[in-house]
Design an enzyme around this catalytic site. Sequence first.
Site, PDB file in Angstrom:
ATOM      1  N   THR A   1      38.669  44.073  45.594  1.00 23.61           N
ATOM      2  CA  THR A   1      38.398  42.279  44.398  1.00 23.61           C
ATOM      3  C   THR A   1      39.369  41.652  44.946  1.00 23.61           C
ATOM      4  O   THR A   1      38.931  40.124  45.275  1.00 23.61           O
ATOM      5  CB  THR A   1      38.428  43.331  43.105  1.00 23.61           C
ATOM      6  OG1 THR A   1      37.854  44.848  43.165  1.00 23.61           O
ATOM      7  CG2 THR A   1      37.622  41.754  41.570  1.00 23.61           C
ATOM      8  N   VAL A   2      40.485  41.764  44.277  1.00 23.35           N
ATOM      9  CA  VAL A   2      41.379  40.817  44.437  1.00 23.35           C
ATOM     10  C   VAL A   2      41.446  39.953  45.288  1.00 23.35           C
ATOM     11  O   VAL A   2      41.741  39.068  46.183  1.00 23.35           O
ATOM     12  CB  VAL A   2      42.839  40.941  44.311  1.00 23.35           C
ATOM     13  CG1 VAL A   2      43.801  39.480  43.972  1.00 23.35           C
ATOM     14  CG2 VAL A   2      42.350  41.044  42.421  1.00 23.35           C
TER      15      VAL A   2
ATOM     16  N   GLY B   1      44.677  36.552  34.787  1.00 23.82           N
ATOM     17  CA  GLY B   1      44.360  36.609  35.849  1.00 23.82           C
ATOM     18  C   GLY B   1      44.435  34.599  36.096  1.00 23.82           C
ATOM     19  O   GLY B   1      45.478  34.490  36.480  1.00 23.82           O
TER      20      GLY B   1
ATOM     21  N   VAL C   1      49.531  38.169  35.132  1.00 20.00           N
ATOM     22  CA  VAL C   1      48.788  38.394  33.732  1.00 20.00           C
ATOM     23  C   VAL C   1      47.865  37.557  33.488  1.00 20.00           C
ATOM     24  O   VAL C   1      48.094  36.138  34.038  1.00 20.00           O
ATOM     25  CB  VAL C   1      50.555  37.770  33.168  1.00 20.00           C
ATOM     26  CG1 VAL C   1      49.947  37.926  31.068  1.00 20.00           C
ATOM     27  CG2 VAL C   1      51.572  39.070  33.192  1.00 20.00           C
TER      28      VAL C   1
ATOM     29  N   GLU D   1      39.833  47.849  35.945  1.00 22.72           N
ATOM     30  CA  GLU D   1      41.367  48.969  36.734  1.00 22.72           C
ATOM     31  C   GLU D   1      40.560  49.775  36.786  1.00 22.72           C
ATOM     32  O   GLU D   1      39.787  50.387  36.966  1.00 22.72           O
ATOM     33  CB  GLU D   1      42.781  49.327  35.831  1.00 22.72           C
ATOM     34  CG  GLU D   1      43.196  48.602  35.290  1.00 22.72           C
ATOM     35  CD  GLU D   1      43.982  46.607  36.023  1.00 22.72           C
ATOM     36  OE1 GLU D   1      44.858  47.477  37.017  1.00 22.72           O
ATOM     37  OE2 GLU D   1      43.369  45.795  35.786  1.00 22.72           O
TER      38      GLU D   1
ATOM     39  N   LYS E   1      51.321  43.860  30.713  1.00 23.19           N
ATOM     40  CA  LYS E   1      51.233  42.045  30.552  1.00 23.19           C
ATOM     41  C   LYS E   1      52.348  41.976  29.724  1.00 23.19           C
ATOM     42  O   LYS E   1      52.652  40.875  29.763  1.00 23.19           O
ATOM     43  CB  LYS E   1      49.878  41.398  30.547  1.00 23.19           C
ATOM     44  CG  LYS E   1      48.764  42.074  31.855  1.00 23.19           C
ATOM     45  CD  LYS E   1      47.417  41.867  31.484  1.00 23.19           C
ATOM     46  CE  LYS E   1      46.542  42.170  33.047  1.00 23.19           C
ATOM     47  NZ  LYS E   1      44.960  41.843  32.615  1.00 23.19           N
TER      48      LYS E   1
ATOM     49  N   LYS F   1      50.914  44.124  37.878  1.00 26.10           N
ATOM     50  CA  LYS F   1      51.409  43.921  36.387  1.00 26.10           C
ATOM     51  C   LYS F   1      52.092  45.546  36.304  1.00 26.10           C
ATOM     52  O   LYS F   1      52.618  45.674  35.144  1.00 26.10           O
ATOM     53  CB  LYS F   1      50.535  43.745  35.214  1.00 26.10           C
ATOM     54  CG  LYS F   1      49.397  44.767  34.779  1.00 26.10           C
ATOM     55  CD  LYS F   1      47.987  44.136  35.771  1.00 26.10           C
ATOM     56  CE  LYS F   1      46.589  44.360  35.721  1.00 26.10           C
ATOM     57  NZ  LYS F   1      45.825  43.509  36.249  1.00 26.10           N
TER      58      LYS F   1
ATOM     59  N   GLY G   1      39.201  39.014  37.378  1.00 27.99           N
ATOM     60  CA  GLY G   1      37.753  39.256  38.831  1.00 27.99           C
ATOM     61  C   GLY G   1      38.132  38.575  39.520  1.00 27.99           C
ATOM     62  O   GLY G   1      39.002  37.253  39.927  1.00 27.99           O
TER      63      GLY G   1
ATOM     64  N   GLU H   1      51.589  34.941  39.161  1.00 27.39           N
ATOM     65  CA  GLU H   1      50.975  34.316  38.549  1.00 27.39           C
ATOM     66  C   GLU H   1      49.713  35.360  37.657  1.00 27.39           C
ATOM     67  O   GLU H   1      49.383  35.481  37.133  1.00 27.39           O
ATOM     68  CB  GLU H   1      50.403  32.690  38.979  1.00 27.39           C
ATOM     69  CG  GLU H   1      49.421  32.591  38.033  1.00 27.39           C
ATOM     70  CD  GLU H   1      50.165  31.837  36.477  1.00 27.39           C
ATOM     71  OE1 GLU H   1      51.315  31.136  36.875  1.00 27.39           O
ATOM     72  OE2 GLU H   1      49.749  32.397  35.469  1.00 27.39           O
TER      73      GLU H   1
HETATM   74  P1  NAP Z   1      40.159  47.099  44.642  1.00 28.74           P
HETATM   75  O1  NAP Z   1      39.176  45.804  43.954  1.00 28.74           O
HETATM   76  O2  NAP Z   1      40.717  48.605  44.356  1.00 28.74           O
HETATM   77  O3  NAP Z   1      41.479  46.715  45.828  1.00 28.74           O
HETATM   78  C1  NAP Z   1      42.305  47.449  46.096  1.00 28.74           C
HETATM   79  C2  NAP Z   1      43.044  47.320  47.827  1.00 28.74           C
HETATM   80  O4  NAP Z   1      44.153  47.967  47.672  1.00 28.74           O
HETATM   81  C3  NAP Z   1      41.598  47.890  48.698  1.00 28.74           C
HETATM   82  O5  NAP Z   1      41.433  47.329  49.604  1.00 28.74           O
HETATM   83  C4  NAP Z   1      41.982  48.784  49.086  1.00 28.74           C
HETATM   84  O6  NAP Z   1      41.589  50.013  50.178  1.00 28.74           O
HETATM   85  C5  NAP Z   1      43.213  48.819  49.033  1.00 28.74           C
HETATM   86  N1  NAP Z   1      44.373  50.161  48.726  1.00 28.74           N
HETATM   87  C6  NAP Z   1      44.765  50.669  48.077  1.00 28.74           C
HETATM   88  N2  NAP Z   1      45.097  51.375  48.226  1.00 28.74           N
HETATM   89  C7  NAP Z   1      46.189  51.626  49.449  1.00 28.74           C
HETATM   90  C8  NAP Z   1      47.049  52.744  50.253  1.00 28.74           C
HETATM   91  N3  NAP Z   1      47.223  53.639  49.047  1.00 28.74           N
HETATM   92  N4  NAP Z   1      46.768  52.347  51.287  1.00 28.74           N
HETATM   93  C9  NAP Z   1      45.875  51.720  51.885  1.00 28.74           C
HETATM   94  N5  NAP Z   1      44.727  50.017  50.895  1.00 28.74           N
HETATM   95  C10 NAP Z   1      45.351  50.851  49.502  1.00 28.74           C
HETATM   96  O7  NAP Z   1      41.998  46.316  42.434  1.00 28.74           O
HETATM   97  P2  NAP Z   1      41.893  44.967  42.155  1.00 28.74           P
HETATM   98  O8  NAP Z   1      40.486  44.690  41.433  1.00 28.74           O
HETATM   99  O9  NAP Z   1      41.725  43.525  43.895  1.00 28.74           O
HETATM  100  O10 NAP Z   1      43.089  45.170  42.214  1.00 28.74           O
HETATM  101  C11 NAP Z   1      44.510  45.257  43.079  1.00 28.74           C
HETATM  102  C12 NAP Z   1      45.872  44.517  42.126  1.00 28.74           C
HETATM  103  O11 NAP Z   1      45.244  43.472  41.453  1.00 28.74           O
HETATM  104  C13 NAP Z   1      45.883  44.821  41.273  1.00 28.74           C
HETATM  105  O12 NAP Z   1      46.928  45.777  40.317  1.00 28.74           O
HETATM  106  C14 NAP Z   1      45.447  45.062  39.892  1.00 28.74           C
HETATM  107  O13 NAP Z   1      45.973  45.167  38.419  1.00 28.74           O
HETATM  108  C15 NAP Z   1      45.595  43.607  40.311  1.00 28.74           C
HETATM  109  N6  NAP Z   1      44.984  42.729  39.596  1.00 28.74           N
HETATM  110  C16 NAP Z   1      43.365  42.631  39.531  1.00 28.74           C
HETATM  111  C17 NAP Z   1      42.495  41.953  38.300  1.00 28.74           C
HETATM  112  C18 NAP Z   1      41.172  42.072  38.700  1.00 28.74           C
HETATM  113  O14 NAP Z   1      40.244  41.580  38.174  1.00 28.74           O
HETATM  114  N7  NAP Z   1      40.244  43.159  39.330  1.00 28.74           N
HETATM  115  C19 NAP Z   1      43.223  41.107  38.324  1.00 28.74           C
HETATM  116  C20 NAP Z   1      44.555  40.771  38.206  1.00 28.74           C
HETATM  117  C21 NAP Z   1      45.576  41.140  38.377  1.00 28.74           C
HETATM  118  P3  NAP Z   1      40.041  50.622  50.270  1.00 28.74           P
HETATM  119  O15 NAP Z   1      39.276  48.585  50.242  1.00 28.74           O
HETATM  120  O16 NAP Z   1      39.938  51.095  51.995  1.00 28.74           O
HETATM  121  O17 NAP Z   1      39.367  50.796  49.352  1.00 28.74           O
HETATM  122  N1  HSE Z   2      41.469  44.590  34.450  1.00 27.63           N
HETATM  123  C1  HSE Z   2      42.392  43.586  34.065  1.00 27.63           C
HETATM  124  C2  HSE Z   2      41.886  42.917  32.695  1.00 27.63           C
HETATM  125  C3  HSE Z   2      42.075  43.062  34.724  1.00 27.63           C
HETATM  126  O1  HSE Z   2      40.359  43.310  32.214  1.00 27.63           O
HETATM  127  O2  HSE Z   2      41.598  42.291  32.128  1.00 27.63           O
HETATM  128  C4  HSE Z   2      43.095  41.667  35.096  1.00 27.63           C
HETATM  129  O3  HSE Z   2      45.106  41.587  34.811  1.00 27.63           O
END
Ligand code: NAP
Ligand code: HSE
Length: 429
Positions: A13-14, A133, A131, A189, A204, A104, A301, A128
């Site tokens: 996603t990110v 987004g 916490v 998450e 956070k 985080k 997001g 950044e």
């Molecule tokens: P996600 O959609 O699950 O993406 C994770 C990515 O990492 C995927 O591409 C996955 O590969 C890869 N990956 C995970 N473990 C791996 C491993 N052991 N070896 C190789 N590749 C691996 O997660 P996300 O939502 O983008 O979140 C990523 C980070 O950003 C997290 O720390 C989350 O807390 C933080 N975050 C997320 C948001 C949000 O809104 N989503 C907001 C703020 C912070 P595959 O694609 O092949 O599965």
């Molecule tokens: N899962 C987290 C939320 C993503 O819903 O706020 C952003 O850090």
Amino acid sequence: MKKITIGLLGFGTVGCGVASILINNRYDINTRTNTDLSIKKALVRNLLKERPYCEGIQLSDNPDDIIKDPDIDIVVEVMGGIEPARSLILAALNNGKNVVTANKDLLAVHGYELFATAEENGRDLYFEASVAGGVPIISAIRQSFTANKISSLIGIINGTTNYILSAMTDQGRDFSDVLLEAQEMGYAEADPTSDVEGLDAARKLAILSSLAFNTRVTFNDVFSEGISKVSPADIKYAEELGCVIKLLAIAKNQDDGIEARVHPALLPKEHPLATVNGVYNAIFVVGDAVGETMFYGKGAGSLPTGSAVVSDIVEIVRNMTAGSEGSLNCNCYRNYPIKSADSFTTGYYIRLKVKDEPRVFATLALFFAEAGISFNSIIQKPRSNKNAEIVLVTHPCKEGQLRQALDSLNSYSKLDKIYNVIRLETNEI
Ligand code: NAP
Ligand code: HSE
């Protein structure tokens, strides 16, 4: 133009948000930084998965391809989880890379080790996106408020739970149905228990408190309670009391130490945070010089989070150009004690069922009076099956006092059930 090369650890996603911003806003970003920025490689688990914005990016399932690539200047960790993310960030820093992370979970527990390693290597570690987004709260605290002593923060810093509570309140929708939608939108998450049980917000808050108060606050120092017990009935009673229910993150720097807590709370409708709905986050910060400030924006997001990650990349590029990497890492020069939950002072909402008989209400009132607690308001609904549903709302008291009253209540023969106990925050910040 100098060429700067980025390696992504994770392309979900990110990661996709980061790639799309760097492609769509390429001209402006390159012109603003006077560099040619591009993503060379990305680490993924599944090489066969279809993903947008990956044209020209080499996908790999071997982390060494990224952290050992001499062409890569900046490693962006957006894979999540503790391991292997921790080891990979440490290795990247030790290999002379600057690092951006949105993680985080990792920072709230292993922040000290990561920042110390960044410092030892004279490299940047920016975070950044970890916490709130897209809300630029980290740089505001680290840079814009550096002239202040910050006394408190209060915020909504989990998008998923705010999205769920808003839909339950405004549309009367079902908890699990809305959670599914939040997952589909990429807000939740990988394990949504972290969101729902308040753990994500606690992580956070640990990061924000450490920065705001210049003292180390870790995940285990933050009291946390989630929203899974909040029912439609509680939401309706809150409405009757002129309140909404929100998952709040609160941190205060007080004479006796740092108070850091995450929990659902009834919030009067006139409180500015009461109108923060959906995936939006908002944080009040109070500084001695600046006074009250508030930050607002999308807390989760792909693009909002990508925006925060790219802003960190741009900062690092500017530091690289100025030769000033490693100058803005850990700043925990104080060592304040952490307050225990017993000493928190809040109002409480207690919803219970008792026998509808003479003296029962007087006895309830006595239990609270004996604990030194007075009531703010009371609701009693018409009897059914000789039982009455009662909602008690107290004036602020210490958690220890409430526990004393609840102990008496729990051993009372006329009590049928305590449905829920939820804190109440007033307008005081
Ligand atoms: P996600 O959609 O699950 O993406 C994770 C990515 O990492 C995927 O591409 C996955 O590969 C890869 N990956 C995970 N473990 C791996 C491993 N052991 N070896 C190789 N590749 C691996 O997660 P996300 O939502 O983008 O979140 C990523 C980070 O950003 C997290 O720390 C989350 O807390 C933080 N975050 C997320 C948001 C949000 O809104 N989503 C907001 C703020 C912070 P595959 O694609 O092949 O599965
Ligand atoms: N899962 C987290 C939320 C993503 O819903 O706020 C952003 O850090």
